[in-house]
Design a protein around this motif. Structure first.
Motif, mmCIF file in Angstrom:
data_model
loop_
_atom_site.group_PDB
_atom_site.id
_atom_site.type_symbol
_atom_site.label_atom_id
_atom_site.label_comp_id
_atom_site.label_asym_id
_atom_site.label_seq_id
_atom_site.Cartn_x
_atom_site.Cartn_y
_atom_site.Cartn_z
ATOM 1 N N TRP A 153 -34.969 -9.008 -65.880
ATOM 2 C CA TRP A 153 -35.441 -7.694 -65.448
ATOM 3 C C TRP A 153 -35.016 -6.610 -66.435
ATOM 4 O O TRP A 153 -35.797 -5.713 -66.745
ATOM 5 C CB TRP A 153 -34.894 -7.372 -64.058
ATOM 6 C CG TRP A 153 -35.507 -8.199 -62.967
ATOM 7 C CD1 TRP A 153 -36.663 -8.921 -63.019
ATOM 8 C CD2 TRP A 153 -34.970 -8.398 -61.657
ATOM 9 N NE1 TRP A 153 -36.888 -9.555 -61.825
ATOM 10 C CE2 TRP A 153 -35.870 -9.244 -60.964
ATOM 11 C CE3 TRP A 153 -33.835 -7.944 -60.998
ATOM 12 C CZ2 TRP A 153 -35.655 -9.641 -59.647
ATOM 13 C CZ3 TRP A 153 -33.617 -8.333 -59.686
ATOM 14 C CH2 TRP A 153 -34.520 -9.174 -59.016
ATOM 15 N N THR A 154 -33.788 -6.687 -66.922
ATOM 16 C CA THR A 154 -33.297 -5.678 -67.850
ATOM 17 C C THR A 154 -34.062 -5.735 -69.166
ATOM 18 O O THR A 154 -34.363 -4.697 -69.776
ATOM 19 C CB THR A 154 -31.795 -5.865 -68.099
ATOM 20 O OG1 THR A 154 -31.094 -5.818 -66.838
ATOM 21 C CG2 THR A 154 -31.249 -4.792 -69.015
ATOM 22 N N ALA A 155 -34.401 -6.918 -69.602
ATOM 23 C CA ALA A 155 -35.105 -7.078 -70.878
ATOM 24 C C ALA A 155 -36.579 -6.697 -70.777
ATOM 25 O O ALA A 155 -37.132 -6.090 -71.702
ATOM 26 C CB ALA A 155 -34.974 -8.522 -71.365
ATOM 27 N N ARG A 156 -37.227 -7.001 -69.652
ATOM 28 C CA ARG A 156 -38.685 -6.904 -69.601
ATOM 29 C C ARG A 156 -39.248 -5.756 -68.770
ATOM 30 O O ARG A 156 -40.363 -5.299 -69.034
ATOM 31 C CB ARG A 156 -39.254 -8.226 -69.052
ATOM 32 C CG ARG A 156 -38.917 -9.438 -69.903
ATOM 33 C CD ARG A 156 -39.525 -10.682 -69.276
ATOM 34 N NE ARG A 156 -39.132 -11.893 -70.001
ATOM 35 C CZ ARG A 156 -39.494 -13.121 -69.648
ATOM 36 N NH1 ARG A 156 -40.258 -13.294 -68.560
ATOM 37 N NH2 ARG A 156 -39.096 -14.162 -70.338
ATOM 38 N N GLU A 157 -38.527 -5.315 -67.765
ATOM 39 C CA GLU A 157 -39.127 -4.354 -66.840
ATOM 40 C C GLU A 157 -39.194 -2.923 -67.372
ATOM 41 O O GLU A 157 -40.233 -2.294 -67.298
ATOM 42 C CB GLU A 157 -38.384 -4.387 -65.500
ATOM 43 C CG GLU A 157 -38.540 -5.690 -64.745
ATOM 44 C CD GLU A 157 -39.998 -5.981 -64.379
ATOM 45 O OE1 GLU A 157 -40.757 -5.020 -64.130
ATOM 46 O OE2 GLU A 157 -40.369 -7.160 -64.369
ATOM 47 N N PRO A 158 -38.108 -2.354 -67.902
ATOM 48 C CA PRO A 158 -38.161 -0.945 -68.303
ATOM 49 C C PRO A 158 -38.948 -0.726 -69.592
ATOM 50 O O PRO A 158 -39.022 -1.608 -70.451
ATOM 51 C CB PRO A 158 -36.681 -0.584 -68.516
ATOM 52 C CG PRO A 158 -35.892 -1.681 -67.875
ATOM 53 C CD PRO A 158 -36.738 -2.901 -67.999
ATOM 54 N N ASP A 159 -39.511 0.463 -69.716
ATOM 55 C CA ASP A 159 -40.067 0.934 -70.978
ATOM 56 C C ASP A 159 -38.905 1.606 -71.714
ATOM 57 O O ASP A 159 -38.678 2.811 -71.579
ATOM 58 C CB ASP A 159 -41.204 1.917 -70.711
ATOM 59 C CG ASP A 159 -41.880 2.406 -71.979
ATOM 60 O OD1 ASP A 159 -41.267 2.293 -73.051
ATOM 61 O OD2 ASP A 159 -43.022 2.912 -71.886
ATOM 62 N N GLN A 165 -36.233 8.258 -74.766
ATOM 63 C CA GLN A 165 -36.834 9.547 -75.106
ATOM 64 C C GLN A 165 -36.578 10.572 -73.999
ATOM 65 O O GLN A 165 -36.234 11.723 -74.270
ATOM 66 C CB GLN A 165 -38.331 9.375 -75.331
ATOM 67 C CG GLN A 165 -39.039 10.655 -75.748
ATOM 68 C CD GLN A 165 -40.535 10.454 -75.911
ATOM 69 O OE1 GLN A 165 -41.105 9.476 -75.439
ATOM 70 N NE2 GLN A 165 -41.185 11.369 -76.590
ATOM 71 N N VAL A 166 -36.743 10.159 -72.747
ATOM 72 C CA VAL A 166 -36.470 11.055 -71.619
ATOM 73 C C VAL A 166 -34.999 11.453 -71.609
ATOM 74 O O VAL A 166 -34.648 12.621 -71.397
ATOM 75 C CB VAL A 166 -36.866 10.388 -70.289
ATOM 76 C CG1 VAL A 166 -36.395 11.222 -69.104
ATOM 77 C CG2 VAL A 166 -38.369 10.172 -70.222
#
Length: 359
Positions: free
Chosen positions: A89-95, A101-102
């Motif tokens: 999940w940590t590797a694939r879920e977030p952009d 940038q945010v």
């Protein structure tokens, strides 16, 4: 297959941490100050989507930390299988590029090389150790930060947190820093000093009119007064305490915000005109500070009677206590009406935040 909650590509939801029991107050502040949509609450946590995501999230008073929500799940297995999920999940879920940038738009970039830090928290019994979860978390984050960034053990520019609590886990990119929880004004501390986020909640619950007068008859280090001044610098405030050391601490803490009237007095016999105070917010000594339950009952009875005398008709009083029965008994003697009662957990002990109106 168990899937985490993933933020839509267009924007990131956020979550905030607060004192357990203050979720309702924090949610109200988010809705009123940020025009946020509150998605859900759990113990000590509020998930929300702000109308706009900018530095205004760092001005919140009733929360202690704010994060971008990267992923979350409430369907952990409690088994070692969870470790693979944390990594994936940590590797694939977030952009990740967009999340960083945010973060940079809210937190100014450092002068030197940027640093990052990983935090793993775990509560409850699981079939793996916190160290195992941290290792899986770190593997999922491999390569997500630019090569120029370095890892730091403390005071990092960017922190990513994984918090596991029972069957739930949430992963977030921290937007706030330690000053949101500890406040820069608080230079002096006293034993059992009030947490700023609780003081801020008490101020909100008091609903002080813009030109109204707020009294803290047992002000301690001045935290309640400071939280009012932080949002209304010209507020009319009165504070006092029986202990000279408390008044000295309050004067120091309030110096950068303003100087309300601070007086040494006994809260059981206030030198204040009857019917002259719009709101009272105070944190009397807890039972374990005085030791004798009879002392607490007597103190609360006399303090409430004096508070009733100085309050205007339909005035409001906000009390934070541990012995709720003693306070409720005292309130009945002056016919106060209870408006709200929140059960908090402070330093592992149950506490009660109550709001009363004078009839």
């Amino acid at each position: 297959m168990v899937r985490p909650t993933r933020p839509p590509e267009s924007s990131f939801p956020c979550y905030a941490l607060t004192v357990p029991g203050l979720e309702k107050v924090a949610a109200q502040e988010l809705e009123e100050e940020l025009e946020a949509e509150v998605k859900r609450t759990a113990e000590g946590l509020v998930v929300f989507r702000p109308k706009r995501l900018d530095k205004s999230v760092l001005q919140l008073r009733t929360v202690e930390d704010v994060f971008l929500l990267l992923w979350g799940s409430d369907r952990l297995t409690y088994r070692a299988d969870d470790l693979e999920l944390f990594e994936r999940w940590t590797a694939r879920e977030p952009d990740w590029p967009k999340a960083l940038q945010v973060h940079r738009s809210i937190r100014p970039p450092p002068r030197g090389r940027p640093t990052f830090h990983l935090v793993t928290q775990m509560h409850g019994e699981h079939g793996y150790r916190r160290a195992d979860a941290a290792k899986a978390f770190a593997k999922g984050l491999a390569g997500k930060f630019p090569e120029s960034w370095r890892y730091a053990e403390e005071n990092a520019d960017c922190e990513v947190w994984l918090t596991i609590d029972g069957a739930s886990a949430v992963c977030g990119l921290r937007l706030s820093d330690r000053t949101m929880r500890h406040r820069t004004y608080k230079q002096e501390h006293l034993p059992a000093s009030l947490r700023p986020v609780v003081a801020a909640a008490m101020v909100r619950l008091a609903r002080l009119p813009h030109h109204g007068v707020l009294l803290d008859p047992m002000c301690g280090a001045g935290t309640i007064l400071a939280e009012r001044l932080a949002v209304q610098p010209r507020a009319v405030l009165l504070g006092g305490d029986l202990e000279p050391a408390a008044l000295l601490a309050a004067k120091t803490n309030l110096k950068s915000l303003g100087q309300p009237w601070l007086v040494r007095w006994d809260a059981r016999q206030l030198p204040i005109r009857s019917g002259s105070i719009d709101r009272i917010a105070t944190n009397p000594p807890f039972g374990r500070q005085l030791g004798d339950p009879e002392q607490i009952a007597s103190l609360y009875r006399r303090v409430v009677r004096e508070a009733d005398r100085v309050l205007v008709p339909e005035g409001r009083a906000v009390f934070l206590v541990s012995d709720i029965e003693a306070l409720e008994l005292a309130a009945r003697t002056v016919k106060w009406k209870k408006q709200e009662r929140l059960r908090l957990r402070l330093l592992g002990h149950p506490s009660y935040l109550t709001v009363w109106s004078k009839t």
